[in-house]
Design a protein around this motif. Sequence first.
Motif, PDB file in Angstrom:
ATOM      1  N   UNK A 276       9.972  16.599  22.807  1.00 11.17           N
ATOM      2  CA  UNK A 276      10.676  15.362  22.483  1.00 11.17           C
ATOM      3  C   UNK A 276      10.327  14.784  21.126  1.00 11.17           C
ATOM      4  N   UNK A 277       9.078  14.871  20.731  1.00  5.67           N
ATOM      5  CA  UNK A 277       8.648  14.266  19.462  1.00  5.67           C
ATOM      6  C   UNK A 277       9.249  14.969  18.245  1.00  5.67           C
ATOM      7  N   UNK A 278       9.200  16.303  18.136  1.00  3.23           N
ATOM      8  CA  UNK A 278       9.856  16.942  16.982  1.00  3.23           C
ATOM      9  C   UNK A 278      11.369  16.732  16.969  1.00  3.23           C
ATOM     10  N   UNK A 279      11.982  16.693  18.147  1.00  2.00           N
ATOM     11  CA  UNK A 279      13.435  16.466  18.199  1.00  2.00           C
ATOM     12  C   UNK A 279      13.758  15.063  17.711  1.00  2.00           C
ATOM     13  N   UNK A 280      12.971  14.079  18.135  1.00  2.00           N
ATOM     14  CA  UNK A 280      13.197  12.694  17.717  1.00  2.00           C
ATOM     15  C   UNK A 280      13.027  12.551  16.209  1.00  2.00           C
ATOM     16  N   UNK A 281      11.978  13.164  15.669  1.00  2.00           N
ATOM     17  CA  UNK A 281      11.754  13.070  14.223  1.00  2.00           C
ATOM     18  C   UNK A 281      12.846  13.789  13.433  1.00  2.00           C
ATOM     19  N   UNK A 282      13.322  14.907  13.953  1.00  2.00           N
ATOM     20  CA  UNK A 282      14.432  15.593  13.300  1.00  2.00           C
ATOM     21  C   UNK A 282      15.700  14.757  13.303  1.00  2.00           C
ATOM     22  N   UNK A 283      15.958  14.078  14.413  1.00  2.00           N
ATOM     23  CA  UNK A 283      17.135  13.197  14.480  1.00  2.00           C
ATOM     24  C   UNK A 283      16.990  12.023  13.522  1.00  2.00           C
ATOM     25  N   UNK A 284      15.806  11.452  13.417  1.00  2.00           N
ATOM     26  CA  UNK A 284      15.581  10.348  12.482  1.00  2.00           C
ATOM     27  C   UNK A 284      15.790  10.795  11.040  1.00  2.00           C
TER      28      UNK A 284
ATOM     29  N   UNK B 140       6.965  24.899   4.697  1.00  2.00           N
ATOM     30  CA  UNK B 140       5.883  25.430   5.525  1.00  2.00           C
ATOM     31  C   UNK B 140       5.024  24.303   6.096  1.00  2.00           C
ATOM     32  N   UNK B 141       4.740  23.303   5.295  1.00  2.00           N
ATOM     33  CA  UNK B 141       3.960  22.166   5.777  1.00  2.00           C
ATOM     34  C   UNK B 141       4.712  21.401   6.857  1.00  2.00           C
ATOM     35  N   UNK B 142       6.032  21.263   6.690  1.00  2.00           N
ATOM     36  CA  UNK B 142       6.842  20.574   7.697  1.00  2.00           C
ATOM     37  C   UNK B 142       6.862  21.363   9.012  1.00  2.00           C
ATOM     38  N   UNK B 143       6.995  22.685   8.930  1.00  2.00           N
ATOM     39  CA  UNK B 143       6.973  23.509  10.144  1.00  2.00           C
ATOM     40  C   UNK B 143       5.622  23.410  10.860  1.00  2.00           C
ATOM     41  N   UNK B 144       4.530  23.386  10.102  1.00  2.00           N
ATOM     42  CA  UNK B 144       3.204  23.244  10.691  1.00  2.00           C
ATOM     43  C   UNK B 144       3.067  21.900  11.407  1.00  2.00           C
ATOM     44  N   UNK B 145       3.575  20.853  10.771  1.00  2.00           N
ATOM     45  CA  UNK B 145       3.506  19.517  11.359  1.00  2.00           C
ATOM     46  C   UNK B 145       4.315  19.440  12.652  1.00  2.00           C
ATOM     47  N   UNK B 146       5.519  20.016  12.657  1.00  2.00           N
ATOM     48  CA  UNK B 146       6.365  19.983  13.849  1.00  2.00           C
ATOM     49  C   UNK B 146       5.777  20.830  14.979  1.00  2.00           C
ATOM     50  N   UNK B 147       5.143  21.948  14.631  1.00  3.04           N
ATOM     51  CA  UNK B 147       4.500  22.775  15.651  1.00  3.04           C
ATOM     52  C   UNK B 147       3.334  22.035  16.299  1.00  3.04           C
ATOM     53  N   UNK B 148       2.545  21.347  15.486  1.00  2.00           N
ATOM     54  CA  UNK B 148       1.423  20.573  16.032  1.00  2.00           C
ATOM     55  C   UNK B 148       1.928  19.426  16.908  1.00  2.00           C
ATOM     56  N   UNK B 149       2.999  18.758  16.484  1.00  2.00           N
ATOM     57  CA  UNK B 149       3.569  17.675  17.297  1.00  2.00           C
ATOM     58  C   UNK B 149       4.107  18.205  18.622  1.00  2.00           C
ATOM     59  N   UNK B 150       4.752  19.370  18.584  1.00  2.00           N
ATOM     60  CA  UNK B 150       5.299  19.947  19.813  1.00  2.00           C
ATOM     61  C   UNK B 150       4.173  20.332  20.777  1.00  2.00           C
ATOM     62  N   UNK B 151       3.080  20.849  20.257  1.00  2.00           N
ATOM     63  CA  UNK B 151       1.962  21.230  21.122  1.00  2.00           C
ATOM     64  C   UNK B 151       1.261  19.999  21.706  1.00  2.00           C
ATOM     65  N   UNK B 152       1.197  18.917  20.944  1.00  2.00           N
ATOM     66  CA  UNK B 152       0.495  17.721  21.416  1.00  2.00           C
ATOM     67  C   UNK B 152       1.355  16.828  22.297  1.00  2.00           C
ATOM     68  N   UNK B 153       2.623  16.604  21.922  1.00  2.00           N
ATOM     69  CA  UNK B 153       3.447  15.609  22.591  1.00  2.00           C
ATOM     70  C   UNK B 153       4.657  16.184  23.312  1.00  2.00           C
ATOM     71  N   UNK B 154       4.869  17.474  23.243  1.00  2.00           N
ATOM     72  CA  UNK B 154       6.038  18.072  23.877  1.00  2.00           C
ATOM     73  C   UNK B 154       7.196  18.186  22.907  1.00  2.00           C
TER      74      UNK B 154
END
Length: 156
Positions: free
Chosen positions: A87-95, A71-85
């Motif tokens: 690309x950022x959650x996709x990049x972090x998922x690939x890493x 749940x914390x990871x989903x919250x973090x990825x949602x906030x990143x997607x809203x702030x940076x688009x």
Amino acid sequence: MSLRIAPPSSHPTSTNNLSASSPSNPSTKGAPSAPGVHDTLRSSLSSSTTSQTAPASSHPLEARLAAWQSTQNELKMTALRRNFGIGEPVRRGMEMKIAREGEWRPVALGGSAGVSGDILAGRDTEVTWEDVFRGDETRENEDFHAEMERKLKMGW
């Protein structure tokens, strides 16, 4: 896509281990101090359920704690997607995927601790139960050469 801080409560809010799950089978009652465990003194010495697969009840908080990290990871990825688009959650998922798949050491050399994934997830300063007790302490270690053959798919 919600900004949920805690996992959803999809479990009952209370449990009762003293009432039988079916009135015709009184042997499913649990002991007051150990939920889900057959209470021989309250029912009888002959139990029809000698081997139970899982406890009949658990604490309501247990399910929420199991889903806390995701749940914390989903919250973090949602906030990143809203702030940076996107690309950022996709990049972090690939890493994270590269770190999980690329980090491997034989058990004879200490095994893989998942340090890269912990650093990427921001958990590098935490010491959890799984860091100390991995669950394979009693298991006999595989031979170094057999492990390398299995990893490199050389099993003939």
